[in-house]
Design a protein around this motif. Structure first.
Motif, PDB file in Angstrom:
ATOM      1  N   ARG A  29      -3.338   8.077  -9.791  1.00 36.03           N
ATOM      2  CA  ARG A  29      -3.888   6.842 -10.351  1.00 36.03           C
ATOM      3  C   ARG A  29      -2.990   6.427 -11.518  1.00 36.03           C
ATOM      4  NH1 ARG A  29      -7.302   3.860  -7.632  1.00 36.03           N
ATOM      5  NH2 ARG A  29      -8.203   3.097  -9.555  1.00 36.03           N
ATOM      6  N   LEU A  30      -2.404   5.233 -11.453  1.00 31.72           N
ATOM      7  CA  LEU A  30      -1.567   4.741 -12.534  1.00 31.72           C
ATOM      8  C   LEU A  30      -2.431   4.291 -13.701  1.00 31.72           C
ATOM      9  CD1 LEU A  30       0.308   4.613  -9.989  1.00 31.72           C
ATOM     10  CD2 LEU A  30       1.477   2.758 -11.169  1.00 31.72           C
ATOM     11  N   PHE A  31      -3.546   3.640 -13.382  1.00 31.21           N
ATOM     12  CA  PHE A  31      -4.501   3.229 -14.400  1.00 31.21           C
ATOM     13  C   PHE A  31      -5.834   2.925 -13.746  1.00 31.21           C
ATOM     14  CE2 PHE A  31      -1.810  -0.459 -13.384  1.00 31.21           C
ATOM     15  CZ  PHE A  31      -2.729  -1.414 -12.992  1.00 31.21           C
ATOM     16  N   GLU A  32      -6.868   2.909 -14.583  1.00 31.17           N
ATOM     17  CA  GLU A  32      -8.232   2.636 -14.135  1.00 31.17           C
ATOM     18  C   GLU A  32      -8.735   1.334 -14.740  1.00 31.17           C
ATOM     19  OE1 GLU A  32      -9.901   4.266 -11.899  1.00 31.17           O
ATOM     20  OE2 GLU A  32      -8.669   6.083 -11.783  1.00 31.17           O
ATOM     21  N   GLU A  33      -9.484   0.614 -13.967  1.00 30.42           N
ATOM     22  CA  GLU A  33     -10.139  -0.605 -14.445  1.00 30.42           C
ATOM     23  C   GLU A  33     -10.900  -0.289 -15.723  1.00 30.42           C
ATOM     24  OE1 GLU A  33     -13.420  -3.801 -12.734  1.00 30.42           O
ATOM     25  OE2 GLU A  33     -12.460  -2.397 -11.364  1.00 30.42           O
ATOM     26  N   GLY A  34     -10.675  -1.085 -16.773  1.00 27.51           N
ATOM     27  CA  GLY A  34     -11.353  -0.890 -18.046  1.00 27.51           C
ATOM     28  C   GLY A  34     -10.579  -0.040 -19.032  1.00 27.51           C
ATOM     29  N   GLY A  35      -9.553   0.678 -18.568  1.00 29.61           N
ATOM     30  CA  GLY A  35      -8.748   1.511 -19.460  1.00 29.61           C
ATOM     31  C   GLY A  35      -7.772   0.674 -20.272  1.00 29.61           C
ATOM     32  N   PRO A  36      -7.100   1.286 -21.255  1.00 26.89           N
ATOM     33  CA  PRO A  36      -6.170   0.544 -22.115  1.00 26.89           C
ATOM     34  C   PRO A  36      -4.889   0.155 -21.374  1.00 26.89           C
ATOM     35  CG  PRO A  36      -6.105   2.876 -22.651  1.00 26.89           C
ATOM     36  CD  PRO A  36      -7.206   2.695 -21.638  1.00 26.89           C
ATOM     37  N   ALA A  37      -4.537  -1.113 -21.456  1.00 27.29           N
ATOM     38  CA  ALA A  37      -3.330  -1.629 -20.795  1.00 27.29           C
ATOM     39  C   ALA A  37      -2.140  -1.452 -21.731  1.00 27.29           C
ATOM     40  CB  ALA A  37      -3.530  -3.091 -20.418  1.00 27.29           C
ATOM     41  N   ASP A  38      -1.580  -0.240 -21.739  1.00 27.85           N
ATOM     42  CA  ASP A  38      -0.516   0.065 -22.690  1.00 27.85           C
ATOM     43  C   ASP A  38       0.857   0.232 -22.045  1.00 27.85           C
ATOM     44  OD1 ASP A  38      -1.100   2.419 -21.403  1.00 27.85           O
ATOM     45  OD2 ASP A  38      -1.676   3.509 -23.204  1.00 27.85           O
ATOM     46  N   SER A  39       0.958   0.042 -20.743  1.00 29.28           N
ATOM     47  CA  SER A  39       2.225   0.128 -20.008  1.00 29.28           C
ATOM     48  C   SER A  39       2.178  -0.837 -18.840  1.00 29.28           C
ATOM     49  CB  SER A  39       2.454   1.539 -19.451  1.00 29.28           C
ATOM     50  OG  SER A  39       2.535   2.488 -20.471  1.00 29.28           O
ATOM     51  N   PHE A  40       3.342  -1.062 -18.252  1.00 34.38           N
ATOM     52  CA  PHE A  40       3.413  -1.755 -16.971  1.00 34.38           C
ATOM     53  C   PHE A  40       4.632  -1.237 -16.241  1.00 34.38           C
ATOM     54  CE2 PHE A  40       5.633  -4.415 -19.993  1.00 34.38           C
ATOM     55  CZ  PHE A  40       6.727  -4.933 -19.315  1.00 34.38           C
ATOM     56  N   TRP A  41       4.736  -1.545 -14.938  1.00 39.42           N
ATOM     57  CA  TRP A  41       5.760  -0.958 -14.103  1.00 39.42           C
ATOM     58  C   TRP A  41       6.363  -1.989 -13.170  1.00 39.42           C
ATOM     59  CZ3 TRP A  41       0.976   0.790 -15.199  1.00 39.42           C
ATOM     60  CH2 TRP A  41       0.871   2.011 -15.868  1.00 39.42           C
ATOM     61  N   ILE A  42       7.603  -1.723 -12.782  1.00 40.20           N
ATOM     62  CA  ILE A  42       8.253  -2.431 -11.687  1.00 40.20           C
ATOM     63  C   ILE A  42       8.531  -1.370 -10.626  1.00 40.20           C
ATOM     64  CG2 ILE A  42      10.271  -3.736 -10.911  1.00 40.20           C
ATOM     65  CD1 ILE A  42       8.567  -5.296 -12.891  1.00 40.20           C
ATOM     66  N   VAL A  43       7.995  -1.567  -9.428  1.00 37.30           N
ATOM     67  CA  VAL A  43       8.163  -0.600  -8.340  1.00 37.30           C
ATOM     68  C   VAL A  43       9.614  -0.627  -7.866  1.00 37.30           C
ATOM     69  CG1 VAL A  43       7.444   0.046  -6.005  1.00 37.30           C
ATOM     70  CG2 VAL A  43       5.770  -0.915  -7.606  1.00 37.30           C
ATOM     71  N   ARG A  44      10.201   0.542  -7.791  1.00 39.70           N
ATOM     72  CA  ARG A  44      11.554   0.681  -7.224  1.00 39.70           C
ATOM     73  C   ARG A  44      11.458   1.114  -5.773  1.00 39.70           C
ATOM     74  NH1 ARG A  44      15.999   1.270 -11.162  1.00 39.70           N
ATOM     75  NH2 ARG A  44      16.992   2.337  -9.442  1.00 39.70           N
ATOM     76  N   THR A  45      10.657   2.164  -5.513  1.00 36.58           N
ATOM     77  CA  THR A  45      10.413   2.609  -4.134  1.00 36.58           C
ATOM     78  C   THR A  45       8.953   3.021  -4.022  1.00 36.58           C
ATOM     79  OG1 THR A  45      10.974   4.933  -4.569  1.00 36.58           O
ATOM     80  CG2 THR A  45      12.780   3.491  -3.849  1.00 36.58           C
ATOM     81  N   GLY A  46       8.426   2.911  -2.805  1.00 37.62           N
ATOM     82  CA  GLY A  46       7.054   3.329  -2.564  1.00 37.62           C
ATOM     83  C   GLY A  46       6.085   2.169  -2.538  1.00 37.62           C
ATOM     84  N   LEU A  47       4.803   2.522  -2.491  1.00 36.38           N
ATOM     85  CA  LEU A  47       3.737   1.535  -2.355  1.00 36.38           C
ATOM     86  C   LEU A  47       2.616   1.843  -3.345  1.00 36.38           C
ATOM     87  CD1 LEU A  47       2.672  -0.846  -0.545  1.00 36.38           C
ATOM     88  CD2 LEU A  47       1.499   0.915   0.779  1.00 36.38           C
TER      89      LEU A  47
END
Length: 149
Positions: A29-47
């Motif tokens: 799990r990268l993050f959960e609904e309601g949790g702190p939005a302290d990062s973001f990502w750009i997908v390189r490979t995968g889904l």
């Protein structure tokens, strides 16, 4: 699809300068609904799938993201929590960005901030339209077939 490549070369370079490469195992799990939005990502490979909590059920997948796509937009609107959850459906490699640092860059240079804001806004608008379409499909009146009058 609005990827990081839609930013100008200069602004893309400034943003990727603060990125670090990360990996996630399938099922993470990268993050959960309601949790702190302290990062973001750009997908390189995968889904990566985005999901919403449904009371009494497993989270409902609303979108799948792959190469070049932004995972997470809530970080741009502090102190907002994540509006949904995200999970690696396959092994994922991604660029990870510290949200506070990205916001500092945006505040320090209004042109950079405007371009990043337009990029994230366009991603958000596309996802909102996709969610609207899925809801219409889900809740539209059923078609009646084979009925004679």
């Amino acid at each position: 699809m609005r990827t990081l490549s839609t930013l100008s070369t200069e602004h893309r370079g400034r943003l990727t300068h603060i990125a670090r490469e990360v990996s996630f195992d399938q099922g993470t799990r990268l993050f959960e609904e309601g949790g702190p939005a302290d990062s973001f990502w750009i997908v390189r490979t995968g889904l990566v799938t985005l999901d919403l909590r449904v009371p009494g059920r497993r989270p409902r997948v609303i979108e799948s993201l792959s190469h070049g796509e932004l995972v997470g937009w809530s970080w741009l609107f502090p102190p907002s929590p994540w509006q949904m959850g995200a999970e690696a459906m396959t092994p994922v490699r991604a660029l990870e960005f510290d949200a506070a640092e990205a916001r500092r860059l945006c505040e320090a240079d209004p042109w950079f901030g405007q371009e990043v804001g337009m990029w994230v806004g366009s991603v958000l608008a596309r996802r909102l339209q996709a969610a609207r379409t899925r809801l219409l499909d889900l809740y539209a009146a059923p078609r009646v077939t084979g009925v004679r009058g």
